[in-house]
Design a protein around this motif. Structure first.
Motif, PDB file in Angstrom:
ATOM      1  N   THR A  94       0.666  -1.141   0.153  1.00  0.00           N
ATOM      2  CA  THR A  94      -0.092  -0.030  -0.049  1.00  0.00           C
ATOM      3  C   THR A  94       0.810   1.303  -0.027  1.00  0.00           C
ATOM      4  O   THR A  94       0.333   2.274  -0.634  1.00  0.00           O
ATOM      5  CB  THR A  94      -0.967   0.135   1.169  1.00  0.00           C
TER       6      THR A  94
ATOM      7  N   ALA B   9       0.720   4.158  -2.961  1.00  0.00           N
ATOM      8  CA  ALA B   9       0.253   5.465  -2.581  1.00  0.00           C
ATOM      9  C   ALA B   9       1.201   6.278  -3.121  1.00  0.00           C
ATOM     10  O   ALA B   9       0.866   7.447  -3.905  1.00  0.00           O
ATOM     11  CB  ALA B   9       0.074   5.626  -1.102  1.00  0.00           C
TER      12      ALA B   9
ATOM     13  N   LEU C  10       0.977   6.300  -6.911  1.00  0.00           N
ATOM     14  CA  LEU C  10      -0.376   7.265  -7.318  1.00  0.00           C
ATOM     15  C   LEU C  10      -0.213   8.721  -7.189  1.00  0.00           C
ATOM     16  O   LEU C  10      -0.433   9.384  -8.254  1.00  0.00           O
ATOM     17  CB  LEU C  10      -1.543   6.783  -6.305  1.00  0.00           C
ATOM     18  N   ASN C  11       0.641   9.273  -6.150  1.00  0.00           N
ATOM     19  CA  ASN C  11       1.090  10.554  -6.416  1.00  0.00           C
ATOM     20  C   ASN C  11       1.919  10.990  -7.408  1.00  0.00           C
ATOM     21  O   ASN C  11       1.659  11.997  -7.816  1.00  0.00           O
ATOM     22  CB  ASN C  11       1.767  10.810  -4.998  1.00  0.00           C
TER      23      ASN C  11
ATOM     24  N   LYS D 178      -2.693  14.858  -0.995  1.00  0.00           N
ATOM     25  CA  LYS D 178      -3.152  13.640  -0.561  1.00  0.00           C
ATOM     26  C   LYS D 178      -4.261  13.278  -1.798  1.00  0.00           C
ATOM     27  O   LYS D 178      -4.960  13.969  -2.117  1.00  0.00           O
ATOM     28  CB  LYS D 178      -3.937  13.703   0.653  1.00  0.00           C
ATOM     29  N   HIS D 179      -3.944  12.104  -2.347  1.00  0.00           N
ATOM     30  CA  HIS D 179      -5.196  11.637  -3.467  1.00  0.00           C
ATOM     31  C   HIS D 179      -6.281  10.991  -2.643  1.00  0.00           C
ATOM     32  O   HIS D 179      -6.028  10.637  -1.543  1.00  0.00           O
ATOM     33  CB  HIS D 179      -4.565  10.710  -4.407  1.00  0.00           C
TER      34      HIS D 179
ATOM     35  N   SER E  28      -6.156   7.790  -1.390  1.00  0.00           N
ATOM     36  CA  SER E  28      -5.076   7.342  -0.040  1.00  0.00           C
ATOM     37  C   SER E  28      -5.521   6.767   1.272  1.00  0.00           C
ATOM     38  O   SER E  28      -5.059   5.892   1.673  1.00  0.00           O
ATOM     39  CB  SER E  28      -4.068   8.431   0.017  1.00  0.00           C
TER      40      SER E  28
ATOM     41  N   LEU F  46      -5.925   3.112   0.768  1.00  0.00           N
ATOM     42  CA  LEU F  46      -4.509   2.350   0.834  1.00  0.00           C
ATOM     43  C   LEU F  46      -3.962   2.092   2.200  1.00  0.00           C
ATOM     44  O   LEU F  46      -2.980   2.540   2.414  1.00  0.00           O
ATOM     45  CB  LEU F  46      -3.615   2.873  -0.216  1.00  0.00           C
TER      46      LEU F  46
END
Lengths: 95, 336
Positions: free
Chosen positions: B137, B141, B144-145, B190-191, B194, B197
């Motif tokens: 995770t 994350a 993803l960022n 922060k997505h 997040s 995750l």
């Protein structure tokens, strides 16, 4: 975490809230055969919901626990569960 | 988990010294212009020497670490996957994983066969590309960022606007580059995904948005009554095996990422309900637009027609009015 004496676990949380983490971790701490020995219900709130997450437990001796995982955190929750489970374990050992 | 490959100390020191070595050579190149250039200066220093394969640009973190490679892998997965479902897996045993994967694959193969039978090209089959993948995770994350908040083209423009690259790592804008790291790490962005995750997370990745496949996946992994009924005992007896049942009970759908947008469970199930995919939606849109066009042309035609008719009517009327005196005049002329 001692899960031997749990009979029912019901959780409510919104997975998109960072505060739902303890409730989700509690579910992941249950052993692989948990669904055979206890009743596990999970309700997911919609994304926009602001409701707090909730954790309700029932033990073999009939005690019901309503915990606030957001306040206690996963450590606090396991502590509460272990405290009562140890007592039940001791009673079982004495019989 | 310890890294699979332990970078030796010698290698680390070599990586550190590479930079200084590069600068040294650069300094000699500048110095060469002041005096008469020798043969070596012209042929060795003037041309920059490529110190890495062109397919392996240098990475900010050590590329030997598993973490680094996972980050690269996750970022490319996020960039190439338009539809992913996010599940929490609560202590599934390996037999349960095997069973769940087998049933999922069977159901997706059925969807593909139905598509081929309906006349769709077999090259668009995607059952083999839909995979359940357990993710780390924290790294996911970070990836993803990078995918969401880091724009390599903008970074490249900024780099170009600056002067010549000063250090060895400058000038690179790929996912593992220093630029990507500095743009995303510790920025507090922060997505929306997040919070999901955390804990044990497994992704179901689809290579393209296909509601038919999504529907099959839902009915296997998280069946719900009205739209995603569980497969019947006759259709797929394997799904009703105890290990598969236990596995399905322990998978918890948390959300979805569809074309970069974040959906909760309800939203994900809505995407699965779109009748026959994007093509159908496009078809509906085209039909609607055609209808509007037809109406528009008929309306415009109607006004011009009515205008023509009015003008024509008025013309005939005027002609009639004009004719009568003319006739009279014509009649009168022979008299005078």
């Amino acid at each position: 975490m001692i899960t031997k004496f749990l009979t029912e676990v019901s959780t409510v949380f919104n997975p998109f809230s960072p505060k739902a983490k303890p409730a989700r971790l509690f579910l992941s701490f249950l052993p692989p055969n948990a669904r055979q020995t206890m009743k596990v219900t999970t309700i997911l709130l919609p994304r926009a919901s602001k409701d707090p997450s909730l954790l309700e437990l029932k033990f073999k001796d009939g005690k019901e626990m309503k915990l606030d995982p957001e306040l206690l955190g996963i450590k606090g929750v396991t502590e509460e569960v272990n405290r009562h489970s140890r007592m039940l374990g001791r009673q079982e050992a004495l019989q | 988990m310890p890294p699979r490959i332990q970078p030796s100390r010698g290698l680390g020191s070599f990586l550190r010294t590479r930079q200084s070595h590069h600068r040294q050579r650069y300094a000699t190149a500048i110095g060469a212009y002041t005096s008469t250039p020798s043969h070596d200066d012209i042929f060795l220093s003037a041309r920059p020497v490529l110190k890495f394969p062109s397919t392996q640009p240098p990475s900010h973190k050590l590329p030997e670490f598993r973490k680094t490679q996972l980050l690269r892998q996750y970022a490319s997965l996020l960039q190439s996957t338009p539809l992913m479902l996010i599940f929490q897996h609560n202590n599934l045993k390996s037999m349960e994983w095997v069973g769940v994967r087998r049933e999922l694959n069977k159901a997706l193969q059925k969807v593909d066969e139905a598509r081929v039978a309906a006349g769709q090209p077999a090259s668009e089959n995607m059952a083999d590309g839909i995979k359940l993948q357990i993710m780390q995770t924290g790294i996911l994350a970070a990836a993803l960022n990078i995918v969401e908040f880091y724009d390599p083209t903008a970074a490249a423009k900024v780099k170009k606007s600056k002067k010549a690259p000063a250090t060895f790592e400058d000038g690179f804008v790929h996912v593992l580059s220093k630029a990507a790291y500095e743009a995303t790490a510790g920025k507090g962005k922060k997505h929306a995904l997040s919070p999901l995750l955390a804990g044990p997370v497994v992704l179901l990745n689809f290579p393209s948005v296909s509601p038919a496949h999504l529907k099959a996946a839902f009915s296997i992994l998280s069946p719900s009554k009205p739209h995603y009924p569980a497969p019947t005992r006759r259709a797929s007896p394997g799904w009703h095996d105890p290990p598969v049942q236990a596995g399905v009970q322990k998978l918890l759908l948390l959300g979805a990422r569809v074309e970069g947008k974040v959906f909760d469970v309800e939203g994900a199930k809505w995407v699965g309900c779109i009748p026959s995919g994007l093509e159908d939606l496009r078809g509906q849109l085209v039909a609607m637009l055609q209808g509007i066009c037809g109406q528009l042309t008929s309306t415009m035609e109607g006004t011009s027609k009515s205008l023509y008719l009015t003008v024509e009517g008025r013309r005939t009327m005027l002609e009639d009015e004009g004719k009568e005196p003319c006739v009279e005049e014509v009649k009168e002329e022979p008299k005078t």
